[in-house]
Design an enzyme around this catalytic site. Structure first.
Site, short mmCIF file in Angstrom:
data_model
loop_
_atom_site.label_atom_id
_atom_site.label_comp_id
_atom_site.label_asym_id
_atom_site.label_seq_id
_atom_site.Cartn_x
_atom_site.Cartn_y
_atom_site.Cartn_z
N GLY A 45 -3.14 2.37 3.38
CA GLY A 45 -3.28 2.15 1.60
C GLY A 45 -4.92 1.58 1.63
N GLN A 50 -11.07 -4.71 -0.26
CA GLN A 50 -11.43 -4.74 1.09
C GLN A 50 -12.64 -3.27 1.62
OE1 GLN A 50 -7.08 -2.93 1.90
NE2 GLN A 50 -8.01 -3.71 3.94
N CYS A 99 -3.45 -4.60 9.22
CA CYS A 99 -4.62 -4.56 8.21
C CYS A 99 -5.64 -3.95 8.68
CB CYS A 99 -4.55 -5.80 7.64
SG CYS A 99 -5.28 -5.98 6.12
N LEU A 100 -6.20 -3.09 8.00
CA LEU A 100 -8.11 -2.52 8.21
C LEU A 100 -8.80 -4.09 8.14
CD1 LEU A 100 -8.09 0.21 6.23
CD2 LEU A 100 -7.35 0.04 8.49
N HIS A 141 1.69 -5.22 -0.06
CA HIS A 141 0.30 -6.01 0.67
C HIS A 141 -1.00 -6.09 0.10
CE1 HIS A 141 -1.26 -5.50 4.64
NE2 HIS A 141 -2.38 -5.71 4.00
N GLU A 142 -0.55 -4.01 -0.11
CA GLU A 142 -2.05 -4.15 -1.17
C GLU A 142 -2.65 -5.09 -2.47
OE1 GLU A 142 -3.94 -2.36 0.24
OE2 GLU A 142 -2.87 -1.70 1.44
N HIS A 145 -3.25 -8.05 -1.76
CA HIS A 145 -5.60 -8.29 -1.65
C HIS A 145 -5.72 -8.38 -3.08
CE1 HIS A 145 -5.51 -7.39 2.61
NE2 HIS A 145 -5.12 -6.42 2.49
CO CO Z 1 -3.83 -4.49 4.50
#
Ligand code: CO
Length: 179
Positions: A45, A50, A99-100, A141-142, A145
């Site tokens: 995702g 991000q 997480c990226l 999670h997303e 963000h």
């Molecule tokens: Co993340």
């Protein structure tokens, strides 16, 4: 706009994103870029901020996840979600996440077991998504963000400091190595 993966402590990850009111080519360009980065980085995702886009846009593809818990029954999904909001939440599970935007960090935090999310698709049509399995965690999670909330905020202050100190140190070391 220059698109690149934003890593903590980039300011854009700390600010709530703006609602999308343009369902046009500009939105399509954002979504295309998000898919490109999500697949390149092998995420399941990605939230728009991000990669530096300050709007409420998510892309999710749970089919590229490596291993699936055998107890899970929900099929993999691929979706775009615009202006998503959690309208129902219940239960609690412990979730181990990466997480990226925090390369190398993996932590275990509490999440709701089931969520119901409302939002729009890329055409501006209303959509409702419900999950009590892996997708539920990805959605939480997303959406966090998009609200400027990093996953480390669910750690205790002490644990958060330990994780962040280690992460920042590893960032510094990799900068040093690459010059
Ligand atoms: Co993340």
């Amino acid at each position: 706009m220059e698109y690149r993966i934003r890593t903590w402590p980039d300011k854009i990850l700390k600010e709530p994103t703006k609602e999308v009111d343009f369902f046009n080519d500009r939105l399509k360009e954002y979504i295309d870029k998000m898919w490109e980065f999500m697949y390149k980085e092998e995420g399941v995702g990605l939230a728009a901020n991000q990669i530096g886009i300050p709007y409420q846009i998510l892309v999710i593809d749970t089919s590229i996840r490596e291993k699936k818990n055998e107890e899970e029954t929900e099929p993999p999904v691929k979706m775009v979600l615009i202006n998503p909001k959690i309208v129902e939440k219940e239960g609690q599970v412990m979730s181990t996440e990466g997480c990226l935007s925090f390369p190398g960090v993996q932590i275990t935090i509490p999440r709701y077991k089931r969520v119901k999310v409302v939002g729009k698709n890329e055409k501006g049509e209303d959509v409702v998504v419900e999950s009590s399995e892996f997708l539920s965690i990805v959605l939480q999670h997303e959406i966090d963000h998009l609200n400027g909330i990093p996953f480390i905020s669910y750690l205790s202050p002490l644990k958060r400091k330990l994780v962040l100190d280690k992460y920042l140190k590893s960032l510094k070391e990799s900068e040093y190595q690459t010059g």
